[in-house]
Design an enzyme around this catalytic site. Structure first.
Site, PDB file in Angstrom:
ATOM      1  CD  GLU A   1      -3.570  -6.021   3.799  1.00 42.65           C
ATOM      2  OE1 GLU A   1      -4.403  -4.992   4.301  1.00 42.65           O
ATOM      3  OE2 GLU A   1      -2.352  -5.661   3.684  1.00 42.65           O
TER       4      GLU A   1
ATOM      5  CD  GLU B   1      -2.970  -1.176   2.392  1.00 38.94           C
ATOM      6  OE1 GLU B   1      -2.959  -0.109   3.270  1.00 38.94           O
ATOM      7  OE2 GLU B   1      -3.995  -1.980   2.323  1.00 38.94           O
TER       8      GLU B   1
HETATM    9  O1  IFM Z   1      -4.272  -3.292   9.000  1.00 38.52           O
HETATM   10  C1  IFM Z   1      -4.105  -2.715   7.923  1.00 38.52           C
HETATM   11  C2  IFM Z   1      -2.813  -3.284   6.977  1.00 38.52           C
HETATM   12  O2  IFM Z   1      -1.630  -2.933   7.579  1.00 38.52           O
HETATM   13  C3  IFM Z   1      -2.886  -2.637   5.734  1.00 38.52           C
HETATM   14  N1  IFM Z   1      -4.006  -2.661   5.057  1.00 38.52           N
HETATM   15  C4  IFM Z   1      -5.352  -2.238   5.679  1.00 38.52           C
HETATM   16  C5  IFM Z   1      -5.396  -2.986   7.016  1.00 38.52           C
HETATM   17  C6  IFM Z   1      -6.618  -2.582   7.891  1.00 38.52           C
HETATM   18  O3  IFM Z   1      -6.637  -1.348   7.916  1.00 38.52           O
END
Ligand code: IFM
Length: 444
Positions: free
Chosen positions: A352, A166
Site C-alpha cells: 500500500e 497491518e
Molecule cells: O484504508 C487504510 C487501509 O485499510 C489500511 N492501510 C491504510 C489505509 C489508509 O488509511
C-alpha cells in the site's frame, strides 16, 4: 535527467479491502463482522457511516475488474471477508460466500490480472470476538483453519497470499486507542493481540507450506511510518528508535525472522507482554516468501517522558495530505532500505502507498494533480531502493477506488478512481490515467 526504468517483470497494481469496498456485508449467508457491529454502534464513525453499501463492489466486481483491465493493472490486492466464509468464524462453512471470491478470482484471471489475496484485513467474525477475539490464544487455530480452507479452495488459482494486514493497527488502534473495531482500550490486551496475531500468522504459514501450492508464495503486510529523531541528542534518537521498533516492521519481523521481540522495545514493554511469551517464539520464527510494506508518511520524534514509550511527534512544516499526514517520500526509502538491511527478506512488495486529497468532480473529471505528484515522488524512492539492493518486486497503490476509510467513514478519498456514493458511478481520476500510462512505459 536520466530515465528511471523499473525491472521488466515489476508488478504494478492497486489494493483494496473487503469491508472498505464490498458492501452487502450480510448477503448470501455471511456472518456479522466486528466492523459491521462497530460501525452500527453510534458515535464510532464520522457521520454515522457504515460499510453497508460502500462501493457495492460485491455486485459490481465485474465492472471494477474491467476498470482495472482498462488501466492496465498487472495485479490486484484484495482481502477476503472471513465471516462470509465462516459466518461464526469456525465450523459451519458458507459456500455462497466462497462463490463470490471464486467468481472474483476467475474474472481477474480472465483479465490477466494476478490476484494477491489478503486473508485478514480487520473484519473478524463477531462470533469470535464474543469469545475474546484476538485476545484469546485459541484464535491462532481458528485463523489457521480458516486460512488453510482458503488455500485449499483458491490455491489452484491464487498463488500470492498475505496472512495479515497491518497487525499493529489491529492491535493498538483496535485494542488500545479504541478508534477501530472492536473498540477496546486495554494496553495489556493490545500486546496479547500482537502476540496472538504472530502465532496465527506463523501457524497459517506452516499449513500453507504443507498444502504445497505450486508456485505459491506467502507473506505478511506491515504498516510503517518513518521516525526521524528531532535532534542528535541520545534521548531523541532513543525515542525515535523505540517508535520505529514499536510501530514499524520490527515488531513483527523480529519475531518472524529472529525469534524474539526487538531489543529496545522488549525492555521497555516487558510488563505488557503475555506471561511466558518466550515459549511461543520458536514456533513464531518461520520463513516467509515476502514482506509487504505499507507506507504513507513520516514523523519527527522528540523525547517526551509523558508519552507512551517516551516520544511524541513534532511539527516540521512539511506539506500534508487530507489525512493530516506528512508527505515524506525520503522516509519511504528509509523504510524500504531498512527492511532489506535489517531482515534481508527474499522479496519485498509495497502492498500500500497512496494519499487522500479533497477531490472534486469537474465536468466528469477529477484533476488530482497532488496525488500524481505524491505517487511520482514515492515511485522515485522505490526506484532508488531497487538500485540500492532492495528486492522490491511489486507495488500496489492504495487504493483502486475511493472507499470506507474506517473511523473517517466516506470523508477521505484515497482512490485513483472516484466513486460517487449516491449513484455508484466510477470516474477514473487524472491520477488513474497517469498511472495507467506510467505502467505502459514502466519508467519515470
Ligand atoms: O484504508 C487504510 C487501509 O485499510 C489500511 N492501510 C491504510 C489505509 C489508509 O488509511
Amino acid at each position: 535527467m536520466l530515465k528511471k526504468v523499473f525491472p521488466k517483470d515489476f508488478i504494478w497494481g492497486a489494493a483494496t479491502a473487503s469491508y472498505q469496498i464490498e458492501g452487502s456485508p450480510l448477503a448470501d449467508g455471511a456472518g456479522t463482522s466486528i466492523w459491521h457491529r462497530f460501525s452500527h454502534t453510534s458515535g464510532n464513525i464520522l457521520n454515522g457511516d457504515t460499510g453497508d453499501i460502500a462501493d457495492d463492489h460485491y455486485n459490481r466486481y465485474k465492472e471494477d475488474i474491467s476498470i482495472m483491465k482498462h488501466l492496465g493493472l498487472k495485479a490486484y490486492r484484495f482481502s477476503i471477508s472471513w465471516p462470509r466464509i465462516f459466518p461464526y468464524g469456525k465450523g459451519k462453512i458458507n459456500e455462497k460466500g466462497l462463490d463470490f471470491y471464486n467468481r472474483l478470482v476467475d474474472v481477474l484471471l480472465d483479465a490477466e490480472i494476478i490476484p494477491f489475496v489478503t486473508l485478514y484485513h480487520w473484519d473478524l467474525p463477531a462470533a469470535l470476538q464474543d469469545l475474546g477475539g484476538w485476545m484469546n490464544r485459541d484464535i491462532a487455530c481458528w485463523y489457521a483453519d480458516y486460512a488453510d480452507y482458503m488455500f485449499q479452495r483458491l490455491g489452484d488459482r491464487v498463488k500470492n497470499w498475505i496472512t495479515l494486514n497491518e497487525p499493529w493497527v489491529m492491535a493498538f488502534i483496535g485494542h488500545f486507542t479504541g478508534e477501530h473495531a472492536p473498540g477496546m482500550k486495554d494496553i495489556y490486551g493490545a500486546f496479547s493481540v500482537v502476540h496472538n496475531q504472530l502465532r496465527a500468522h506463523s501457524k497459517a504459514v506452516k499449513s500453507f507450506k504443507e498444502e504445497n501450492i505450486k508456485n505459491g508464495k506467502i507473506g505478511i503486510t506491515l504498516s510503517n511510518s518513518s521516525h526521524d529523531p528531532a535532534t542528535d541528542s541520545e534521548e531523541d534518537k532513543r525515542a525515535a528508535q523505540l517508535a520505529h521498533e514499536w510501530t514499524n516492521y520490527p515488531l513483527f519481523l523480529n519475531p518472524i525472522f529472529k525469534g524474539d521481540y526487538p531489543t529496545l522495545l522488549k525492555e521497555k514493554v516487558y510488563e505488557y507482554l503475555p506471561n511466558n511469551y518466550q515459549k511461543d517464539m520458536q514456533d513464531i520464527k518461520e520463513e516467509i516468501d515476502f514482506v509487504g510494506i505499507n507506507y504513507y508518511s513520516g514523523d519527527l520524534i522528540k523525547a517526551d517522558s509523558n508519552s507512551f514509550l517516551g516520544g511524541k511527534n513534532v511539527e516540521r512544516g512539511l506539506p500534508k495530505t487530507e489525512m493530516g499526514w506528512e508527505i515524506y517520500p525520503e522516509g519511504f526509502y528509509k523504510i524500504l532500505k531498512g527492511v532489506q538491511d535489517e531482515y534481508n527478506p527474499k522479496e519485498v512488495y509495497v502492498t500500500e502507498n497512496g494519499a487522500a486529497f479533497n477531490d472534486k468532480v469537474e465536468e466528469e473529471q477529477v484533476h488530482d494533480e497532488s496525488r500524481i505528484e505524491y505517487l511520482k515522488k514515492h515511485f522515485e524512492k522505490a526506484h532508488k531502493a531497487i538500485e540500492d539492493g532492495v528486492k522490491l518486486k511489486g507495488y500496489f497503490v492504495w487504493s483502486l477506488l475511493d472507499n470506507f476509510e474506517w473511523a473517517w467513514g466516506y470523508s477521505k478519498r484515497f482512490g485513483i478512481v472516484y466513486v460517487d456514493y449516491k449513484t455508484q458511478k466510477r470516474i477514473i481520476k487524472d491520477s488513474g490515467k497517469w498511472y495507467s500510462n506510467f505502467i505502459k512505459n514502466n519508467e519515470l
